[in-house]
Enzyme design. Structure first.
Site, PDB file in Angstrom:
ATOM      1  N   THR A  63     -24.636  20.185   8.328  1.00 42.10           N
ATOM      2  CA  THR A  63     -25.112  18.953   8.254  1.00 42.10           C
ATOM      3  C   THR A  63     -24.226  17.937   7.741  1.00 42.10           C
ATOM      4  OG1 THR A  63     -26.072  17.823   6.029  1.00 42.10           O
ATOM      5  CG2 THR A  63     -24.941  19.937   5.552  1.00 42.10           C
ATOM      6  N   ASP A  64     -24.759  16.388   8.005  1.00 41.91           N
ATOM      7  CA  ASP A  64     -23.984  15.171   7.992  1.00 41.91           C
ATOM      8  C   ASP A  64     -23.667  15.265   6.327  1.00 41.91           C
ATOM      9  OD1 ASP A  64     -26.471  14.845   6.885  1.00 41.91           O
ATOM     10  OD2 ASP A  64     -26.674  12.718   7.896  1.00 41.91           O
ATOM     11  N   GLU A  65     -24.433  15.979   5.384  1.00 38.98           N
ATOM     12  CA  GLU A  65     -24.060  15.693   3.855  1.00 38.98           C
ATOM     13  C   GLU A  65     -22.513  16.173   3.665  1.00 38.98           C
ATOM     14  OE1 GLU A  65     -27.146  16.774   1.495  1.00 38.98           O
ATOM     15  OE2 GLU A  65     -28.544  16.472   2.876  1.00 38.98           O
ATOM     16  N   TYR A  86     -24.749  22.119  -2.729  1.00 41.91           N
ATOM     17  CA  TYR A  86     -25.206  22.208  -1.239  1.00 41.91           C
ATOM     18  C   TYR A  86     -24.194  21.720  -0.382  1.00 41.91           C
ATOM     19  CZ  TYR A  86     -27.549  21.575   3.070  1.00 41.91           C
ATOM     20  OH  TYR A  86     -27.795  21.542   4.542  1.00 41.91           O
ATOM     21  N   SER A  87     -23.830  20.617  -0.433  1.00 37.35           N
ATOM     22  CA  SER A  87     -22.964  20.057   0.620  1.00 37.35           C
ATOM     23  C   SER A  87     -21.485  20.732   0.604  1.00 37.35           C
ATOM     24  CB  SER A  87     -22.801  18.586   0.661  1.00 37.35           C
ATOM     25  OG  SER A  87     -22.450  17.793  -0.360  1.00 37.35           O
ATOM     26  N   SER A 100     -20.972  23.661  -0.414  1.00 39.73           N
ATOM     27  CA  SER A 100     -20.934  25.077   0.281  1.00 39.73           C
ATOM     28  C   SER A 100     -21.095  24.755   1.709  1.00 39.73           C
ATOM     29  CB  SER A 100     -22.259  25.853  -0.447  1.00 39.73           C
ATOM     30  OG  SER A 100     -23.280  25.098   0.075  1.00 39.73           O
ATOM     31  N   LYS A 101     -21.647  24.019   2.234  1.00 40.60           N
ATOM     32  CA  LYS A 101     -21.689  23.783   3.661  1.00 40.60           C
ATOM     33  C   LYS A 101     -20.310  23.337   4.278  1.00 40.60           C
ATOM     34  CE  LYS A 101     -24.885  24.060   6.102  1.00 40.60           C
ATOM     35  NZ  LYS A 101     -25.533  25.176   6.845  1.00 40.60           N
ATOM     36  N   ASN A 160     -33.606  16.145   8.928  1.00 45.52           N
ATOM     37  CA  ASN A 160     -34.737  16.581  10.109  1.00 45.52           C
ATOM     38  C   ASN A 160     -36.227  16.669   9.524  1.00 45.52           C
ATOM     39  OD1 ASN A 160     -33.632  19.304  12.340  1.00 45.52           O
ATOM     40  ND2 ASN A 160     -32.466  17.580  11.255  1.00 45.52           N
ATOM     41  N   LYS A 187     -39.035  19.366   0.157  1.00 44.75           N
ATOM     42  CA  LYS A 187     -38.333  18.238   1.020  1.00 44.75           C
ATOM     43  C   LYS A 187     -39.268  17.100   1.034  1.00 44.75           C
ATOM     44  CE  LYS A 187     -34.853  21.094   1.824  1.00 44.75           C
ATOM     45  NZ  LYS A 187     -34.777  21.770   3.011  1.00 44.75           N
ATOM     46  N   ASP A 235     -32.852   9.542 -11.336  1.00 40.82           N
ATOM     47  CA  ASP A 235     -32.362   9.682 -10.243  1.00 40.82           C
ATOM     48  C   ASP A 235     -31.774  11.023  -9.898  1.00 40.82           C
ATOM     49  OD1 ASP A 235     -31.585   9.051  -7.722  1.00 40.82           O
ATOM     50  OD2 ASP A 235     -29.958   7.415  -8.164  1.00 40.82           O
TER      51      ASP A 235
HETATM   52  P1  NAD Z   1     -34.560  26.277   5.358  1.00 41.97           P
HETATM   53  O1  NAD Z   1     -34.480  26.243   4.039  1.00 41.97           O
HETATM   54  O2  NAD Z   1     -35.821  25.803   5.805  1.00 41.97           O
HETATM   55  O3  NAD Z   1     -34.597  27.890   6.081  1.00 41.97           O
HETATM   56  C1  NAD Z   1     -33.260  28.680   5.779  1.00 41.97           C
HETATM   57  C2  NAD Z   1     -33.756  30.045   6.330  1.00 41.97           C
HETATM   58  O4  NAD Z   1     -32.677  30.752   6.056  1.00 41.97           O
HETATM   59  C3  NAD Z   1     -34.916  30.817   5.726  1.00 41.97           C
HETATM   60  O5  NAD Z   1     -35.759  31.145   6.489  1.00 41.97           O
HETATM   61  C4  NAD Z   1     -34.275  31.640   4.585  1.00 41.97           C
HETATM   62  O6  NAD Z   1     -35.171  32.810   4.364  1.00 41.97           O
HETATM   63  C5  NAD Z   1     -33.051  32.139   5.415  1.00 41.97           C
HETATM   64  N1  NAD Z   1     -32.237  32.686   4.415  1.00 41.97           N
HETATM   65  C6  NAD Z   1     -31.654  32.063   3.365  1.00 41.97           C
HETATM   66  N2  NAD Z   1     -30.728  32.764   2.800  1.00 41.97           N
HETATM   67  C7  NAD Z   1     -30.597  33.869   3.525  1.00 41.97           C
HETATM   68  C8  NAD Z   1     -29.724  34.974   3.640  1.00 41.97           C
HETATM   69  N3  NAD Z   1     -29.000  35.139   2.728  1.00 41.97           N
HETATM   70  N4  NAD Z   1     -29.589  35.938   4.598  1.00 41.97           N
HETATM   71  C9  NAD Z   1     -30.610  35.410   5.578  1.00 41.97           C
HETATM   72  N5  NAD Z   1     -31.539  34.460   5.836  1.00 41.97           N
HETATM   73  C10 NAD Z   1     -31.284  33.601   4.841  1.00 41.97           C
HETATM   74  O7  NAD Z   1     -33.503  25.385   5.938  1.00 41.97           O
HETATM   75  P2  NAD Z   1     -33.567  24.571   7.170  1.00 41.97           P
HETATM   76  O8  NAD Z   1     -33.653  23.026   6.865  1.00 41.97           O
HETATM   77  O9  NAD Z   1     -34.325  24.952   8.383  1.00 41.97           O
HETATM   78  O10 NAD Z   1     -32.049  24.242   7.543  1.00 41.97           O
HETATM   79  C11 NAD Z   1     -31.600  25.311   8.618  1.00 41.97           C
HETATM   80  C12 NAD Z   1     -29.978  24.951   8.682  1.00 41.97           C
HETATM   81  O11 NAD Z   1     -29.529  23.764   9.219  1.00 41.97           O
HETATM   82  C13 NAD Z   1     -29.297  25.151   7.475  1.00 41.97           C
HETATM   83  O12 NAD Z   1     -28.140  25.806   7.519  1.00 41.97           O
HETATM   84  C14 NAD Z   1     -29.105  23.695   7.120  1.00 41.97           C
HETATM   85  O13 NAD Z   1     -28.109  23.706   6.009  1.00 41.97           O
HETATM   86  C15 NAD Z   1     -28.992  23.104   8.338  1.00 41.97           C
HETATM   87  N6  NAD Z   1     -29.339  21.782   8.332  1.00 41.97           N
HETATM   88  C16 NAD Z   1     -30.682  21.331   7.775  1.00 41.97           C
HETATM   89  C17 NAD Z   1     -30.986  19.936   7.819  1.00 41.97           C
HETATM   90  C18 NAD Z   1     -32.372  19.563   7.316  1.00 41.97           C
HETATM   91  O14 NAD Z   1     -32.791  18.286   7.372  1.00 41.97           O
HETATM   92  N7  NAD Z   1     -33.456  20.292   7.037  1.00 41.97           N
HETATM   93  C19 NAD Z   1     -30.179  18.851   8.385  1.00 41.97           C
HETATM   94  C20 NAD Z   1     -28.753  19.207   9.057  1.00 41.97           C
HETATM   95  C21 NAD Z   1     -28.550  20.714   8.789  1.00 41.97           C
HETATM   96  P1  TYD Z   2     -34.620  15.578   0.976  1.00 38.41           P
HETATM   97  O1  TYD Z   2     -35.853  15.920   1.474  1.00 38.41           O
HETATM   98  O2  TYD Z   2     -34.324  16.426  -0.376  1.00 38.41           O
HETATM   99  O3  TYD Z   2     -33.283  15.719   1.887  1.00 38.41           O
HETATM  100  P2  TYD Z   2     -31.680  15.280   1.325  1.00 38.41           P
HETATM  101  O4  TYD Z   2     -31.584  15.432   0.009  1.00 38.41           O
HETATM  102  O5  TYD Z   2     -31.066  16.481   1.971  1.00 38.41           O
HETATM  103  O6  TYD Z   2     -31.731  14.246   1.910  1.00 38.41           O
HETATM  104  O7  TYD Z   2     -34.634  14.312   0.401  1.00 38.41           O
HETATM  105  C1  TYD Z   2     -34.489  13.109   1.089  1.00 38.41           C
HETATM  106  C2  TYD Z   2     -34.353  11.886   0.287  1.00 38.41           C
HETATM  107  O8  TYD Z   2     -35.617  11.610  -0.731  1.00 38.41           O
HETATM  108  C3  TYD Z   2     -33.351  12.049  -0.605  1.00 38.41           C
HETATM  109  O9  TYD Z   2     -32.567  10.513  -0.954  1.00 38.41           O
HETATM  110  C4  TYD Z   2     -33.675  12.367  -1.972  1.00 38.41           C
HETATM  111  C5  TYD Z   2     -35.093  11.458  -1.976  1.00 38.41           C
HETATM  112  N1  TYD Z   2     -36.246  12.218  -2.807  1.00 38.41           N
HETATM  113  C6  TYD Z   2     -37.142  11.768  -3.663  1.00 38.41           C
HETATM  114  O10 TYD Z   2     -36.742  10.516  -3.875  1.00 38.41           O
HETATM  115  N2  TYD Z   2     -37.890  12.383  -4.365  1.00 38.41           N
HETATM  116  C7  TYD Z   2     -38.153  13.793  -4.071  1.00 38.41           C
HETATM  117  O11 TYD Z   2     -39.365  14.455  -4.644  1.00 38.41           O
HETATM  118  C8  TYD Z   2     -37.532  14.380  -2.885  1.00 38.41           C
HETATM  119  C9  TYD Z   2     -37.575  15.924  -2.732  1.00 38.41           C
HETATM  120  C10 TYD Z   2     -36.604  13.635  -2.368  1.00 38.41           C
END
Ligand code: NAD
Ligand code: TYD
Length: 353
Positions: free
Chosen positions: A133-135, A159-160, A162-163, A189, A198, A289
């Site tokens: 992630t960009d985080e 989260y960030s 750990s990533k 995404n 989200k 916040d």
């Molecule tokens: P998500 O939370 O929707 O899905 C995560 C999946 O991983 C789930 O299906 C869950 O069951 C599985 N999982 C969790 N713990 C597990 C374990 N111990 N063993 C096996 N499976 C396990 O997440 P996402 O939004 O689809 O993100 C996927 C990846 O992309 C992550 O690595 C995240 O850090 C990265 N990413 C997400 C975004 C975003 O905007 N969602 C942006 C950049 C990068």
């Molecule tokens: P989120 O979808 O949790 O993604 P990330 O924190 O990984 O960017 O949140 C997107 C933005 O929206 C973030 O700045 C936090 C904000 N947010 C709210 O203001 N209210 C909410 O209930 C949630 C879930 C997020």
């Protein structure tokens, strides 16, 4: 095209399900092994359209289970890994950082170790591709700067952090053991099948049910939004054409202040539900916040464009309208999750395996 056996971790989650769908449909000669623990975020209903394809296999497993990872590498003769499994929600990481360290750090390490042991130094045509992630880069100010591949890591949330740690382990396994690795760091995404904790799916569902929309702080934080299928296409391209040991940033060049994005969501949902314009604006509720809330994320993805020719295909207006429509038309998918039914269903389904 050569046959390949690709392990996609986290394939039942949001982004993972789009990557699995794309690979299963596009590469009938590949075997796509979707490995997922089915945590609260994993949902096999995300993949009903491809679950019966002959080149698709599902394995329910925890990436932290090293012995099981080794067994699955052997069983499926895995030669490529696309690693998406993770705990992914910042708010949960603030409440429960241990789970994030366990899955994101130890789970990634367990997969890396399995690849190292099972590939036994024969790295020809092997690849461990880690999705990040960009985080990890921390927060930008409102000064027009962008995260590049050389921006210093500066994570702020559990989260960030750990990533970031998992990214370091991936690169360390390349540098120390020669494992062929690639890391990509992507911006936020959006699109179908995102878990409704989200921002975008949560708010679409809340607007539909006339529930409050909890805007953190003043709603001034900025995120760079990318349509999930564009991310899946970037992953496919990088998996096949990316350079070993490289990092690529993936982003939409599409920055939105949260409050402006929320107003677009309100306008789109109201329009599609036939409500008068502005009918749901009263749902906006400013709340305390998020702790350590990063101000701004924005990705410079020119390296990916210049070297591999990838660009986002979808205009945001188009993508967001399609996304809102999808959630409104797939209310049963949403209700299954929010009522908790799907979890119970899959628990009982896998109990006896
Ligand atoms: P998500 O939370 O929707 O899905 C995560 C999946 O991983 C789930 O299906 C869950 O069951 C599985 N999982 C969790 N713990 C597990 C374990 N111990 N063993 C096996 N499976 C396990 O997440 P996402 O939004 O689809 O993100 C996927 C990846 O992309 C992550 O690595 C995240 O850090 C990265 N990413 C997400 C975004 C975003 O905007 N969602 C942006 C950049 C990068
Ligand atoms: P989120 O979808 O949790 O993604 P990330 O924190 O990984 O960017 O949140 C997107 C933005 O929206 C973030 O700045 C936090 C904000 N947010 C709210 O203001 N209210 C909410 O209930 C949630 C879930 C997020």
């Amino acid at each position: 095209m050569a046959k390949r056996n690709i392990l996609i971790t986290g394939g039942a989650g949001f982004i993972g399900s789009h990557v699995v769908r794309l690979m299963v449909n596009k590469y009938p000669d590949y075997r796509i092994v979707n490995l997922d623990k089915l945590t609260y975020a994993g949902n096999l209903a995300n993949l009903v359209d491809i679950e019966d394809k002959p080149n698709y296999v599902f394995e329910k497993a925890d990436i932290c289970d090293y012995e099981k990872m080794c067994e699955l590498f052997d069983k499926h003769e895995i030669d490529g890994v696309i690693h998406l499994a993770a705990e992914s929600h910042v708010d949960r990481s603030i409440k429960d950082p241990f789970t994030f360290a366990r899955t994101n750090v130890m789970g990634t390490l367990s997969l890396l170790q399995a690849a190292k042991v099972k590939w036994e130094g024969n790295y020809y045509d092997k690849l461990f591709y880690h999705i990040s992630t960009d985080e990890v880069y921390g927060a930008l100010q409102f000064d027009g700067t962008l995260f590049t591949e050389t921006t210093k890591y500066d994570p702020h949330s559990p989260y960030s952090a750990s990533k970031a740690s998992s990214d370091h382990f991936v690169r360390a396994f390349h540098d120390t053991y020669g494992i062929p690795t690639i890391v990509t760091n992507c911006s936020n995404n959006y699109g179908p099948y995102q878990f409704p904790e989200k921002l975008i799916p949560l708010f679409i569902n809340n607007i539909r049910h006339r529930r409050p929309l909890p805007v953190y702080g003043k709603g001034e934080n900025v995120r760079d939004w990318l349509y999930v299928v564009d991310h899946a296409h970037a992953i496919d391209l990088i998996f096949h054409k990316g350079k070993i040991a490289e990092t690529y940033n993936i982003g939409g060049f599409n920055e939105w202040k949260n409050i402006d994005l929320i107003k677009v969501l309100i306008k789109t949902v109201d329009k599609l539900l036939g409500n008068p314009e502005g009918a749901s604006l009263d749902l906006i509720t400013y709340v305390t916040d998020r702790a350590g809330h990063d101000l701004r994320y924005a990705i410079d993805s020119r390296k990916l464009k210049n070297e591999l020719g990838w660009e986002p295909s979808l205009q945001f207006e188009e993508g967001i309208e399609f996304t809102v429509k999808w959630y409104l038309e797939n209310q049963a998918w949403m209700d299954n999750i929010t009522s908790g039914e799907y979890e119970k269903y899959y628990e009982s389904m896998y109990k006896n395996r």
